[in-house]
Design an enzyme around this catalytic site. Structure first.
Site, PDB file in Angstrom:
ATOM      1  CG  ASP A 908      -1.878  -1.146   1.248  1.00  0.00           C
ATOM      2  OD1 ASP A 908      -2.038  -1.773   0.186  1.00  0.00           O
ATOM      3  OD2 ASP A 908      -2.466  -1.436   2.307  1.00  0.00           O
ATOM      4  CE  LYS A 977      -5.378   5.876   7.640  1.00  0.00           C
ATOM      5  NZ  LYS A 977      -5.347   4.442   7.992  1.00  0.00           N
ATOM      6  CG  ASP A1173      -3.640   4.136  -2.631  1.00  0.00           C
ATOM      7  OD1 ASP A1173      -4.535   3.307  -2.405  1.00  0.00           O
ATOM      8  OD2 ASP A1173      -3.398   5.091  -1.869  1.00  0.00           O
TER       9      ASP A1173
END
Length: 1420
Positions: A908, A977, A1173
């Site tokens: 990742d 986050k 991603d």
């Protein structure tokens, strides 16, 4: 394009490439320049040179020109480097080019953004919409096209002829487009004659050809083929010979010996008849033994048909328990099980992948068929079972399924009546308004049989209600459009399924495809090899191989509205439910049939809105029974997906799907994508999708068994919701208490009910997923992919795919395994740590974490439900359990390195969007935070941002900020986050506040009680600090984001050269002095139609779809509908264009990175899958994939990405003029205002004047250049006295992330309209103090620094403003007059027309992106 079932579709012409010893004469025809597949099965005619027995006719009027191409047999050599392929698209030339001349697919292709961008001119002006005529033929182009195609399909050819006549009268089509429609019409006529050969009808076809085609349109070989077929079907004797001879004389020959493409119109018998009539032709004998053998083999490979109404319940294999269904009356999931029932008939453990290809394709074709028929059969079965028990389905059961068959029967009868009325309306000599409406929508309604149309309507209505909330209702306009949309898609799917030939008919068509060759000296001298090469080709399906036609129209808005209204009106009248009530006097239970749906009017935002409300009894039934009928088209494939070759060809075998997902059938993106495919620019993207689709998957049986056992308990487990969740509801307050308590209690009850309903919906969705997984448990399957408009890849199967939640990812493994090898075991351990949540440590620490927990890993694998359940503590428990099974099996094997692993191991990216921004801006500090630079340990950007926010909080505490004290010590990584992750993708401030608020409520549910400050206010404070931290850490990215917004703003306010030319032609460029009217800016805003278009590193064009939609009032049988419509002519939505441009640009880069990685991994033999991603491969291949990922990223960012974007924009928008803004208080601004006060020109006149100046300056005539230099315009004054950076930027970086309080006006109405009132602007400029002049852009050292400083000041002051207003009462302040309305100071600005230029690219940092190769944690 839809055609009548059973009739062959007109194929596009094809040029056969071959060699000859004679000179060839190539005549260009109307379609000669279109690209055509080289190998394609068509019946063709070939003639010799100058040996035609009939009079030779000239076709120059139709062809336009001729050119010669000379070849010689002695010069013939195999295809190689010396053969020019520049004229062919890449998909045609590539098989013949020398291998060494082709760069690898994973290499970036050279692209000169300034000289070679894909630029499509503005479309031709849309013809005005005319009224429907007295015959019921509309006057709108799209409506006429749609009506014509529907009439051809349903065999209403007389009405199709009326449409063609109106096209002929209006002259709105090009000649080749008109010929295409006439060929479709002839196709329908031929099919009609094949069914009933009648001389009278044939004479009408011959007459139509003479009157409407022969002297008017460019005849194609297909046209002649249809006329020959008409002649052969109905003519005999001399008339037959004369007509065949005549039509053959009209045949547009491509060259003297080149075969002609006649599609599948003429059979071998027809060709033989023509050869007999024209004896100079003959049919060469060809060995079709291989074809016959193949046909026999294909017939022998047919898969035994299964009973579609057999329930999966009856044939459950032993040892595999059923999936426990969500409790419901009746047969809630039976249709899904019926669709999957063929798997239950297979022996346990049999993989369909082991079957012959023909059988696998047949099984796949069956899966792709929708289950509308299955749904009808299920309703009928349940209804009949109740009737056998002597029960009335309407009265005796609370099940919805038992009622749907009655609905279907009643609705079918009603639609059959409506279809009969359509025919009566078409025949009516004098048509009423109702008749005219039916003439418009009727043929579309006839395209589907009433029983299927009724079932689709019922299923769609229930599905739409469920999506919008069954108890909330749906607006009539939404329901109407959605019903019509689904009906249209179903009709198209039926048409495509009917056009697909089976193996037997395919082989027969191959056998019938022969060539008629001319007997002469040159033909007889041909070598056998040449003849064989010319006459053999592979079969192709015309319905699938046809190019996208410019005339292929979706149902227009008006037709959708009318068809949807008819379907909805019929459903409202026929659908009934039985409601039980207690009689007020006798107390008996009384049953009453009531409408299942009602239409009422509600007021929303001051407007009357029609709403469809379901009956409350129906709502209760829908909550108990989830609908699963529309599932069949969303299953994984049992064979490899069809490779993408065209916009609408690829993926599933028969289910229609587009290469790019289009919202509301967006035209711009499709037009650009089609052109890019034609030019060969989309090759890498399509090959990348093929690579993703070729990855074979299987169900992880150990994980599935555990999940199924846990599911069937009905308890909450991991992320599986409980069957009957226990949501606590607070006790109802006493009636004597404060009324506010009652309101709060009602709100809490509603929240609890919504939570319970949401969990129930999630369980129903998972129920479908587990049913599919159970059916596919022994199968190898594939996920076809397509793209969104930015280039991101998504799997087409909706329910079971690797982009799902944790439980779906845990269920999937690669079908092909790889031995672990040297490093595979280590990567398995690292992967376990990652999915467990221990992913911020070094790789060695992660490996050690798994080693220390081997006891827990073995216990989880041996006793997943009865052991210590260590795996349930993981962030992703199901993926953790899958890794435990894999690790245990590997470590238990004699040689772990030889253990064949099937588990996907993930790598990742570290906030991939910020990685791209850091590389674009060259931010060394930011690059370190997202692991672009090597480090001993992985950097965590979220922790770094949290730490930076905490530092700002401590400073505010020193200044006495109460908000800072309330959150001190609570700023964790988890709080920031989501906002950090989405900031790069354009999250608004309101969105960021909601994200932070959600995390605060989750982590600190009692914060408001403890601090006395609302968590919403604290979330706003924290969000502002996050933005400050990010702008500090990623300074270069911040500047790039602003630059992207600025160039986007200029493009959205520009006029193209084509627009300027049309404006000049319409006005005559007459300049007259007059008083300047106010409001000109807003009126001119409608002319700004430039959407943002750019090209990705893989040469895919990206077109942003954001435009301002208009409203059209359409009358229907229900009510007048005000529907929004958008087109390429609509002005762009500037606010959405600007807010979306930076994130969409970054998305296009990460999509290119993924595709490059996929292509290279495939070339070196790696199995590859991706979720944006997150890149997946086998554990043994992680090191190889990591090298590929890094090299792909470096290749993209070693190029000047931003510089290429600027060059592309300069080329794409060359010659445009945009509306700029300038500070009115500067010296330049005052000069321009004085010039305007003197000349008094309107906005349009100033624009034309500036256009004239630019035309003169670009002239090659020195005198004209001199005239242009002498012209005085606001732009010339600006160029003489100002610098480019003096243009006022109306885009600040915070505007790209801030949420607008109200919709953007047409042209920023909040700004001063200087042109509307020049005197007022002059007064403002003269009265401005010197301080304003000192801060003007022309005296500023660094505009970027000033802008960045302003942003930080605004964000820093946000917390102070919140603190000052804390605890204040808005109502009390406003009553006492203490509250001042906030005013936003704006400097006086003027607008002027300037040649479109773009600001300089922000200075890039000194980041060396090649150091990425040494970073272990870039992707980890």
């Amino acid at each position: 394009m839809l055609v009548r079932p059973g009739a062959t579709r007109q194929p596009l012409p094809m040029r056969h490439l071959f060699s000859s010893s004679n000179p060839l004469r190539l005549s260009s025809r109307c379609c000669a320049n279109l690209p055509r597949p080289v190998t394609e099965s068509r019946r063709v005619l070939t003639t010799g040179i100058d040996s035609r027995p009939w009079k030779k006719k000239s076709f120059r009027a139709l062809a336009g020109f001729e050119r010669n191409l000379a070849t010689a047999l002695e010069e013939h050599r195999p295809f190689g480097d010396d053969v020019p392929f520049q004229g062919l698209p890449s998909h045609m030339a590539s098989p013949y080019q020398a291998q060494e001349s082709q760069p690898p697919l994973h290499a970036l292709r050279p692209f000169n953004a300034y000289d070679d961008p894909l630029i499509l001119g503005e479309q031709k002006a849309y013809p005005p919409r005319l009224r429907i005529n007295q015959l019921g033929i509309p006057g709108d182009l799209d409506e006429m096209l749609s009506l014509f195609q529907a009439c051809v399909q349903v065999n209403r050819l007389d009405r199709a002829a009326l449409v063609l006549k109106r096209f002929e009268k209006l002259q709105t089509l090009e000649s080749h487009q008109a010929m295409e429609l006439h060929n479709q019409y002839l196709q329908g006529r031929v099919a009609q004659l094949e069914a009933e050969p009648e001389s009278k009808k044939a004479e009408e076809v011959h007459k139509w050809f003479e009157l409407h085609i022969r002297e008017r349109l460019p005849i194609t070989p297909i046209t002649i083929a249809y006329m020959l077929k008409t002649t052969l079907l109905t003519s005999t004797g001399k008339k037959l010979k004369a007509r065949v001879d005549r039509y053959m004389s009209m045949m547009p020959q491509q060259s003297a010996t080149e075969p002609l493409d006649l599609g599948e119109v003429l059979t071998s018998e027809d060709l033989s008849t023509i050869a007999e009539i024209c004896p100079t032709y003959y049919v060469p004998e060809t060995d079709f033994g291989a074809v016959d053998a193949e046909a026999a083999a294909n017939e022998g490979d047919t898969f035994p048909s299964d009973s579609s109404d057999r329930s999966m319940q009856k044939d459950t294999p032993t040892g595999v328990p059923e999936v426990r269904g969500t409790p419901q009356k009746g047969m809630g999931l039976k249709s899904l099980k019926t669709t999957l029932s063929l798997f239950s008939e297979l022996p346990e453990g049999l993989d369909i992948a082991a079957l012959p290809p023909a059988q696998r394709h047949e099984v796949q074709a069956k899966l792709e068929r929708d289950c509308v028929e299955a749904a009808i059969a299920r309703w009928r079965d349940e209804n009949e079972s109740l009737m056998k028990m002597g029960l009335n389905s309407q009265l005796s059961t609370p099940s919805l399924n038992s009622k749907l068959y009655d609905w279907q029967q009643a609705l079918e009868a009603r639609l059959a009546q409506e279809q009969a009325k359509v025919e009566a309306s078409e025949k009516a000599p004098r048509k009423s308004l109702e008749d005219l409406d039916r003439c418009l929508y009727g043929p579309h309604l006839l395209q589907s049989p009433p029983n299927r149309l009724a079932a689709v309507t019922i299923l769609s209505a229930l599905s739409i209600l469920a999506m919008h909330g069954a108890d909330k209702g749906v607006p009539v306009a939404t329901m109407v459009q959605q019903l019509a949309k689904i009906a249209e898609e179903d009709i198209r799917a039926q048409s495509l399924a009917n056009s697909l030939p089976n193996a037997k008919s395919r082989a027969r068509k191959q056998q019938n495809a022969r060539h008629l060759m001319r007997v002469n000296d040159s033909a007889s001298k041909q070598s056998p090899e040449t003849s064989t090469t010319t006459s053999t080709s592979t079969a192709a399906n015309p319905a699938l191989d046809s190019q996208y036609s410019s005339l292929e129209a979706r149902w227009p808005l008006a037709i959708k509205a009318k068809v949807g209204a008819v379907l909805l009106g019929a459903l409202l009248d026929t659908a009934k439910v039985v409601v039980y009530r207690e009689h007020p006097d006798t107390k008996e239970r009384v049953a009453q049939a009531q409408p299942a749906f009602t239409r009422n009017v509600q007021f929303k935002k001051g407007r009357r809105v029609g709403m469809i409300q379901p009956n409350r009894t129906l709502v209760e039934l829908m909550k108990r029974e989830p609908r699963g009928e529309a599932l069949a088209r969303h299953l994984p494939m049992l064979v490899e997906p069809v490779p993408w070759s065209k916009f609408d060809k690829g993926g599933f075998l028969s289910t229609p799907s587009n290469l790019i997902r289009l919202k509301n059938h967006e035209k711009d993106q499709r037009i650009y994508a089609e052109a890019a495919i034609e030019r060969g620019d989309m090759e890498q993207m399509m090959k990348g999708l093929d690579v993703l689709g070729k990855t074979a998957w299987r169900i992880n049986r150990p994980v599935f068994d555990v999940m199924l056992e846990a599911w069937n308990t009905g308890e909450e487990f991991a992320n599986l919701p409980a069957l009957d969740p226990k949501i606590p509801i607070p006790p109802e307050p006493d009636s004597t208490d404060d009324p506010m308590k009652k309101r709060l209690w009602l709100r809490a009850v509603k929240v609890a009910e919504n939570e319970k309903s949401g969990l129930h919906s999630v369980r129903c969705f998972m129920n479908f997923q587990l049913e599919i997984a159970r059916a596919f448990r022994d199968q190898t399957f594939y996920f076809p992919h397509n793209l969104d408009f930015r280039g991101r890849a998504y799997p087409l199967p909706t329910y079971l795919n690797h982009m799902g939640a944790d439980h779906m990812r845990g269920l999937l493994i690669f079908a092909k395994g790889r031995p672990l090898g040297k490093s595979g075991l280590s990567w398995l351990k690292v992967h376990l740590s990652n999915v467990f949540g221990f992913d911020k440590a070094s790789l060695q620490e992660r490996e050690d974490f798994a080693t220390k927990n081997l006891e827990n890993i073995f216990d989880s694998a041996d006793n997943p439900l009865t052991g210590n359940r260590w795996w349930l503590r993981a962030e992703d428990p199901w993926q953790c359990l899958a890794t435990c099974f894999e690790l245990k099996a590997a470590l238990s094997s004699p040689n772990p390195a030889a253990f064949v692993s099937h588990l996907p191991v993930h790598q990742d990216g570290t906030c991939n969007g910020l990685q791209h921004y850091a590389a674009l801006g060259g931010d060394t500090w930011g690059a370190q935070q997202v692991n672009l630079l090597p480090g001993e340990r992985p950097s965590d950007v979220y922790s770094a941002v949290a730490q930076l926010v905490q530092e700002h909080v401590r400073k505010d505490i020193e200044n006495g900020n109460d908000f800072a004290r309330a959150i001190d010590g609570k700023i964790t990584r988890k709080v920031v986050k989501q906002t950090v992750m989405t900031n790069v993708y354009g999250v608004t401030f309101v969105g960021a506040k909601k994200q932070v608020h959600k995390q605060l409520d989750s982590l600190y549910p009692d914060m408001e009680k403890e601090t006395g400050v609302s968590s919403t206010v604290l979330a706003s404070y924290i969000a502002s600090k996050i933005f400050v931290a990010l702008s500090t850490m990623f300074r270069g990215a911040h500047d790039i984001q602003h630059w992207l917004g600025e160039i986007g703003s200029r493009v959205c306010r520009a006029m193209t050269p084509e627009q300027l030319d049309r404006l000049a032609e319409a006005s005559g460029e007459v300049v007259v002095k007059k008083k300047v009217p106010k409001g000109g800016e807003e009126e001119f805003a409608a002319q700004f139609r430039n959407t943002l278009v750019w090209t990705t590193p893989l040469r895919m064009p990206v077109v942003q779809p954001y435009r301002k939609s208009s409203t059209r009032l359409i009358s229907t049988c229900l009510q007048n509908l005000a529907l929004t419509t958008s087109d390429r002519d609509d002005p762009v939505n500037r606010r959405k264009q600007l807010q979306a441009f930076p994130p969409n640009f970054i998305h296009s880069l990460d999509a290119s990175h993924m595709m490059l990685s996929a292509l290279e991994c495939h070339e070196i033999g790696l199995t590859f899958a991706a979720v944006h991603d997150s890149f997946w491969t086998h554990a043994a291949d992680v090191d190889a994939m990591n090298a590929v990922i890094r090299n792909s990223f470096i290749r993209i960012h070693q190029e000047d990405v931003i510089g290429r974007l600027k060059s592309e924009f300069e080329a794409r928008y060359r010659g445009s003029i945009y509306r700029a803004k300038l500070d009115a208080t500067t010296h330049v601004g005052k000069k321009i205002l004085e010039h305007r006060k003197k000349h008094r020109l309107t906005i349009k006149e100033e624009l034309l004047q500036e256009r004239r100046r630019q035309v003169l300056l670009r002239s090659i005539d020195p005198e004209e250049v001199r005239q242009g230099r002498e012209m005085v315009t606001p732009a010339s004054i600006f160029e003489a006295l100002a610098t480019p950076d003096m243009v006022a930027s109306d885009v600040d970086a915070e505007d790209l992330v801030a949420s607008a309080e109200e919709e953007d006006g047409d042209l920023d109405a909040a700004a001063t309209d200087s042109d509307g009132d020049i005197e007022e602007a002059l007064e403002a400029a003269e009265s401005a103090d010197a301080e304003v002049d000192a801060a003007s852009p022309d005296l500023t050292k660094s505009d970027d620094e000033q802008r960045h400083k302003r942003f930080l000041e605004k964000a820093e002051s946000f917390g102070v403003a919140l603190a000052e207003n804390a605890g204040t009462n808005y109502f009390a302040q406003s009553m006492h007059g203490d509250l001042e309305k906030p005013t936003k100071k704006r400097m006086a600005q003027i607008s002027l027309w300037l040649p479109l230029t773009f600001p300089e690219i922000p200075e890039k940092g000194n980041l060396d992106v090649t150091k990425l190769k040494e970073s272990k944690y870039f992707f980890s």
